[in-house]
Write a protein that holds these residues in place. Sequence first.
Motif, PDB file in Angstrom:
ATOM      1  N   ILE A  16       0.816  -1.210   0.000  1.00 23.05           N
ATOM      2  CA  ILE A  16       0.000   0.000   0.000  1.00 23.05           C
ATOM      3  C   ILE A  16       0.852   1.264   0.000  1.00 23.05           C
ATOM      4  CG2 ILE A  16      -1.370   1.336   1.657  1.00 23.05           C
ATOM      5  CD1 ILE A  16      -3.089  -1.118   1.986  1.00 23.05           C
ATOM      6  N   ILE A  17       2.050   1.137   0.593  1.00 22.02           N
ATOM      7  CA  ILE A  17       2.850   2.341   0.825  1.00 22.02           C
ATOM      8  C   ILE A  17       3.090   3.253  -0.390  1.00 22.02           C
ATOM      9  CG2 ILE A  17       5.294   2.920   1.270  1.00 22.02           C
ATOM     10  CD1 ILE A  17       4.704   2.330   4.020  1.00 22.02           C
ATOM     11  N   PRO A  18       3.444   2.700  -1.571  1.00 22.67           N
ATOM     12  CA  PRO A  18       3.690   3.634  -2.684  1.00 22.67           C
ATOM     13  C   PRO A  18       2.500   4.548  -2.970  1.00 22.67           C
ATOM     14  CG  PRO A  18       4.345   1.410  -3.283  1.00 22.67           C
ATOM     15  CD  PRO A  18       3.705   1.314  -1.937  1.00 22.67           C
ATOM     16  N   SER A  19       1.303   3.942  -3.052  1.00 14.81           N
ATOM     17  CA  SER A  19       0.127   4.761  -3.362  1.00 14.81           C
ATOM     18  C   SER A  19      -0.167   5.734  -2.218  1.00 14.81           C
ATOM     19  CB  SER A  19      -1.084   3.865  -3.604  1.00 14.81           C
ATOM     20  OG  SER A  19      -1.408   3.151  -2.430  1.00 14.81           O
ATOM     21  N   PHE A  20       0.006   5.247  -1.003  1.00 16.37           N
ATOM     22  CA  PHE A  20      -0.273   6.087   0.162  1.00 16.37           C
ATOM     23  C   PHE A  20       0.664   7.296   0.191  1.00 16.37           C
ATOM     24  CE2 PHE A  20       0.270   6.847   4.814  1.00 16.37           C
ATOM     25  CZ  PHE A  20      -1.025   7.276   5.062  1.00 16.37           C
ATOM     26  N   MET A  21       1.959   7.055   0.011  1.00 14.84           N
ATOM     27  CA  MET A  21       2.929   8.148   0.065  1.00 14.84           C
ATOM     28  C   MET A  21       2.671   9.170  -1.036  1.00 14.84           C
ATOM     29  SD  MET A  21       4.561   7.450   2.672  1.00 14.84           S
ATOM     30  CE  MET A  21       6.016   8.455   2.781  1.00 14.84           C
ATOM     31  N   LEU A  22       2.426   8.672  -2.242  1.00 15.31           N
ATOM     32  CA  LEU A  22       2.226   9.591  -3.365  1.00 15.31           C
ATOM     33  C   LEU A  22       1.013  10.487  -3.117  1.00 15.31           C
ATOM     34  CD1 LEU A  22       2.968  10.591  -6.159  1.00 15.31           C
ATOM     35  CD2 LEU A  22       1.688   8.700  -7.138  1.00 15.31           C
ATOM     36  N   ALA A  23      -0.101   9.873  -2.706  1.00 12.80           N
ATOM     37  CA  ALA A  23      -1.301  10.669  -2.480  1.00 12.80           C
ATOM     38  C   ALA A  23      -1.099  11.629  -1.309  1.00 12.80           C
ATOM     39  CB  ALA A  23      -2.499   9.756  -2.224  1.00 12.80           C
ATOM     40  N   LEU A  24      -0.438  11.135  -0.274  1.00 11.86           N
ATOM     41  CA  LEU A  24      -0.213  11.973   0.906  1.00 11.86           C
ATOM     42  C   LEU A  24       0.653  13.183   0.538  1.00 11.86           C
ATOM     43  CD1 LEU A  24      -0.952  11.784   3.913  1.00 11.86           C
ATOM     44  CD2 LEU A  24       1.355  10.950   4.330  1.00 11.86           C
ATOM     45  N   PHE A  25       1.690  12.917  -0.259  1.00  9.83           N
ATOM     46  CA  PHE A  25       2.605  13.984  -0.644  1.00  9.83           C
ATOM     47  C   PHE A  25       1.878  15.084  -1.423  1.00  9.83           C
ATOM     48  CE2 PHE A  25       5.408  15.489  -4.129  1.00  9.83           C
ATOM     49  CZ  PHE A  25       6.230  16.303  -3.364  1.00  9.83           C
ATOM     50  N   ILE A  26       1.060  14.675  -2.379  1.00  2.00           N
ATOM     51  CA  ILE A  26       0.409  15.669  -3.238  1.00  2.00           C
ATOM     52  C   ILE A  26      -0.697  16.406  -2.489  1.00  2.00           C
ATOM     53  CG2 ILE A  26      -1.176  15.820  -5.213  1.00  2.00           C
ATOM     54  CD1 ILE A  26       1.747  15.939  -5.952  1.00  2.00           C
ATOM     55  N   ILE A  27      -1.225  15.818  -1.437  1.00  2.00           N
ATOM     56  CA  ILE A  27      -2.344  16.459  -0.758  1.00  2.00           C
ATOM     57  C   ILE A  27      -1.919  17.208   0.504  1.00  2.00           C
ATOM     58  CG2 ILE A  27      -4.357  15.863   0.657  1.00  2.00           C
ATOM     59  CD1 ILE A  27      -4.963  13.913  -1.737  1.00  2.00           C
ATOM     60  N   SER A  28      -0.994  16.618   1.265  1.00  2.00           N
ATOM     61  CA  SER A  28      -0.735  17.211   2.577  1.00  2.00           C
ATOM     62  C   SER A  28      -0.119  18.604   2.482  1.00  2.00           C
ATOM     63  CB  SER A  28       0.124  16.284   3.416  1.00  2.00           C
ATOM     64  OG  SER A  28       1.323  16.023   2.727  1.00  2.00           O
ATOM     65  N   TYR A  29       0.933  18.777   1.669  1.00  2.00           N
ATOM     66  CA  TYR A  29       1.520  20.107   1.651  1.00  2.00           C
ATOM     67  C   TYR A  29       0.551  21.158   1.110  1.00  2.00           C
ATOM     68  CZ  TYR A  29       4.108  24.250   0.963  1.00  2.00           C
ATOM     69  OH  TYR A  29       4.455  25.560   1.013  1.00  2.00           O
TER      70      TYR A  29
ATOM     71  N   GLY B 108      -9.208  -0.101   7.262  1.00  2.00           N
ATOM     72  CA  GLY B 108     -10.275   0.893   7.327  1.00  2.00           C
ATOM     73  C   GLY B 108      -9.722   2.299   7.203  1.00  2.00           C
ATOM     74  N   PHE B 109      -8.597   2.528   7.855  1.00  2.00           N
ATOM     75  CA  PHE B 109      -7.970   3.838   7.789  1.00  2.00           C
ATOM     76  C   PHE B 109      -7.581   4.187   6.349  1.00  2.00           C
ATOM     77  CE2 PHE B 109      -3.834   5.921   7.403  1.00  2.00           C
ATOM     78  CZ  PHE B 109      -4.154   7.175   7.883  1.00  2.00           C
ATOM     79  N   TYR B 110      -6.977   3.216   5.667  1.00  2.00           N
ATOM     80  CA  TYR B 110      -6.533   3.462   4.294  1.00  2.00           C
ATOM     81  C   TYR B 110      -7.726   3.764   3.380  1.00  2.00           C
ATOM     82  CZ  TYR B 110      -4.302   2.717  -0.225  1.00  2.00           C
ATOM     83  OH  TYR B 110      -3.846   2.875  -1.496  1.00  2.00           O
ATOM     84  N   ARG B 111      -8.828   3.024   3.592  1.00  2.00           N
ATOM     85  CA  ARG B 111     -10.024   3.284   2.786  1.00  2.00           C
ATOM     86  C   ARG B 111     -10.550   4.700   3.016  1.00  2.00           C
ATOM     87  NH1 ARG B 111     -13.239  -0.294   0.576  1.00  2.00           N
ATOM     88  NH2 ARG B 111     -12.502  -2.424   0.341  1.00  2.00           N
ATOM     89  N   GLN B 112     -10.551   5.120   4.279  1.00  2.00           N
ATOM     90  CA  GLN B 112     -11.041   6.466   4.560  1.00  2.00           C
ATOM     91  C   GLN B 112     -10.127   7.525   3.970  1.00  2.00           C
ATOM     92  OE1 GLN B 112     -11.766   6.520   8.735  1.00  2.00           O
ATOM     93  NE2 GLN B 112     -13.917   5.993   8.443  1.00  2.00           N
ATOM     94  N   PHE B 113      -8.828   7.232   4.042  1.00  2.00           N
ATOM     95  CA  PHE B 113      -7.874   8.141   3.434  1.00  2.00           C
ATOM     96  C   PHE B 113      -8.169   8.311   1.943  1.00  2.00           C
ATOM     97  CE2 PHE B 113      -3.880   8.534   1.053  1.00  2.00           C
ATOM     98  CZ  PHE B 113      -3.450   9.760   1.522  1.00  2.00           C
ATOM     99  N   LEU B 114      -8.464   7.194   1.277  1.00  2.00           N
ATOM    100  CA  LEU B 114      -8.780   7.268  -0.158  1.00  2.00           C
ATOM    101  C   LEU B 114     -10.033   8.108  -0.396  1.00  2.00           C
ATOM    102  CD1 LEU B 114      -8.140   3.697  -1.573  1.00  2.00           C
ATOM    103  CD2 LEU B 114      -6.682   5.705  -1.695  1.00  2.00           C
ATOM    104  N   LEU B 115     -11.030   7.914   0.471  1.00  2.00           N
ATOM    105  CA  LEU B 115     -12.271   8.679   0.315  1.00  2.00           C
ATOM    106  C   LEU B 115     -11.990  10.175   0.412  1.00  2.00           C
ATOM    107  CD1 LEU B 115     -15.383   8.296   0.080  1.00  2.00           C
ATOM    108  CD2 LEU B 115     -15.473   8.572   2.547  1.00  2.00           C
ATOM    109  N   VAL B 116     -11.134  10.551   1.353  1.00  2.00           N
ATOM    110  CA  VAL B 116     -10.807  11.961   1.508  1.00  2.00           C
ATOM    111  C   VAL B 116     -10.057  12.477   0.283  1.00  2.00           C
ATOM    112  CG1 VAL B 116      -9.483  13.618   2.863  1.00  2.00           C
ATOM    113  CG2 VAL B 116     -10.811  11.867   4.009  1.00  2.00           C
ATOM    114  N   THR B 117      -9.102  11.691  -0.231  1.00  2.00           N
ATOM    115  CA  THR B 117      -8.373  12.169  -1.412  1.00  2.00           C
ATOM    116  C   THR B 117      -9.312  12.324  -2.603  1.00  2.00           C
ATOM    117  OG1 THR B 117      -7.808  10.012  -2.314  1.00  2.00           O
ATOM    118  CG2 THR B 117      -6.289  10.941  -0.700  1.00  2.00           C
TER     119      THR B 117
END
Lengths: 295, 285
Positions: A16-29, B108-117
């Motif tokens: 999951i990490i690659p997708s998580f990091m990429l999305a987090l990076f583009i959104i958080s800042y 569940g956390f990851y799913r919610q994160f996706l919903l927010v994005t």
Amino acid sequence: MTQTASGRPLTPWLLIIPSFMLALFIISYPLFNIVNQSVHDVSRFGLLRDFNGLENFRTVFADPVFMETVWRTLWWTLGVVGGTVLVSVPIALILHQDFYGRGIARTIVMLPWSVSLTMTAIVWRWAFNDEYGMVNVTLQKLGLISGPIHWLATADWAFPVEIGVGILVSVPFTVTIFLGGLSSVPSDIYEAARLDGASRWQQFRRLTLPLLRPFINMAVVLNVIYVFNSFPIIWVMTQGGPSNSTHILVTYLYELGFRLGRPGEAAAVSLVMLAILMCFTVLYVRMQPKESEGA
Amino acid sequence: MMQIDKPKLWRSLWCWLALAPFALIVLFPFAVMFFTAVKPPEEVFTYPARWLPSSFRWQNFADMWEAVQFGTALKNSLIISVLSTLIAIAVSVPAAYALARFPFRGKGFYRQFLLVTQMLSPILLVLGLFRLATMIPYGDGNLVDSHIGVIVSYAAFNIAFAVWMLSSYFATIPRDLEEAAWLEGCGRVRSVFKVFLPLAVPAMVVTAIFTFINAWNEFAVVYTLIRSDESKTLTVRITDLVAGRYSVEWHQVMAATLLATLPVSVLFAWLQRFLVKGLSLGAVK
């Protein structure tokens, strides 16, 4: 190696990490930045000056254009999403029938999807041109109007016209979802209903509509998010004009941030929009019937 | 000979009649594009206006190609859409596999994160994205006006959708097939590549098409982040021709929109049945 570690709880996270990091990076800042700008006095070039608390929000809420824009955004979203569902249900029901030329019919209905929103808006802007546009030409030829209508230059016409274009471009996606829903309905229940003497209308009310409900819900939610955030149609057709009469929040935000040089206030508008979307999501989650977690 | 199916014939007539108003509205803009694009320029602004040109002027397309730098813009659109799609799919496939196959803490956390994005559309964040791009040094300046910034943000904004579509499809691929491969001495990783992924290709293709279309059509981000003409995509180039201009060369604009639209429409018409199938599969769960 990963092979033997596959049972460990770490594997899914590694995946999951690659997708998580990429999305987090583009959104958080950007999100942090917008919050930061919204509570500072920001120069037109984006330079942060003094912290000014909620001053930007106060300015925005005091602006009568903003308040009108909030209401118009509500009408825009309701109008486009409501209109889209009303148009899409019968279209999906028809396209679900077995008839000659169904493939062609489906292709025609899906066609607006293949044109980018921007191009659609450009073409309709030209088509609605006062004197040379083909809408007026055609209506006059058909004898429906006597003189040209100033569609996009009149506040009363421009916004409904844009809602119409919004509906047109949202129908394909919505019909697709409904077609998927209809195809998942087993046909034998209709036969049973027919044997019980249910009329066509009763079949629709009692069988089709309830079975379609989850798909309608999903289409409404997704469309609300898309339409609420939809920028190109209004921006290209009228840029919020004439005299701010067609702004919705996104176009107003863009104008504040990149045209009028008031990024602090634009950031505040972004956050207001975010709050509205959050409320909507919470409402939606609440309204969902309690179901077991899907796969 | 086949019997003519009478009830079906009647039904077809009714269906087409009922669809006709919508079909006409759908086809209207295509007619507008075509007939304006082939008009001699001096006939575009004659009053009273007419649908048909006195003669078909195909030269408009060649003139437009030069004036709009259509080739460059097309290339930019393709680069941005293809690369952002590849990145989005590359990071979404493993994530979707994890969601479909493993129970784990934080799901569940990851799913919610996706919903927010999914909710945070690019336009909401466009001010912040612009600031982010100005902060990251690249070449002589920063990421403003480079394709990289646009590509990465498109990829990121498509992750939620891609993961949802892929994972609901992956969940329909029977687990037994992979397990059978393990019994035959195939490692877990190898079985994914040998058994699972080949079965998942259709889902990946459909998801990629949707992602590609999203990227191809996106407007707000590219409109904000890209400044120089030679880096602009088709949508922005063509918008430039009409936005804030006193006089618009509508015959060229319509030639450009027609040329930018037709290939996608043809592709779409061809792929349409797969899209309906794919989206409904993704939608069911």
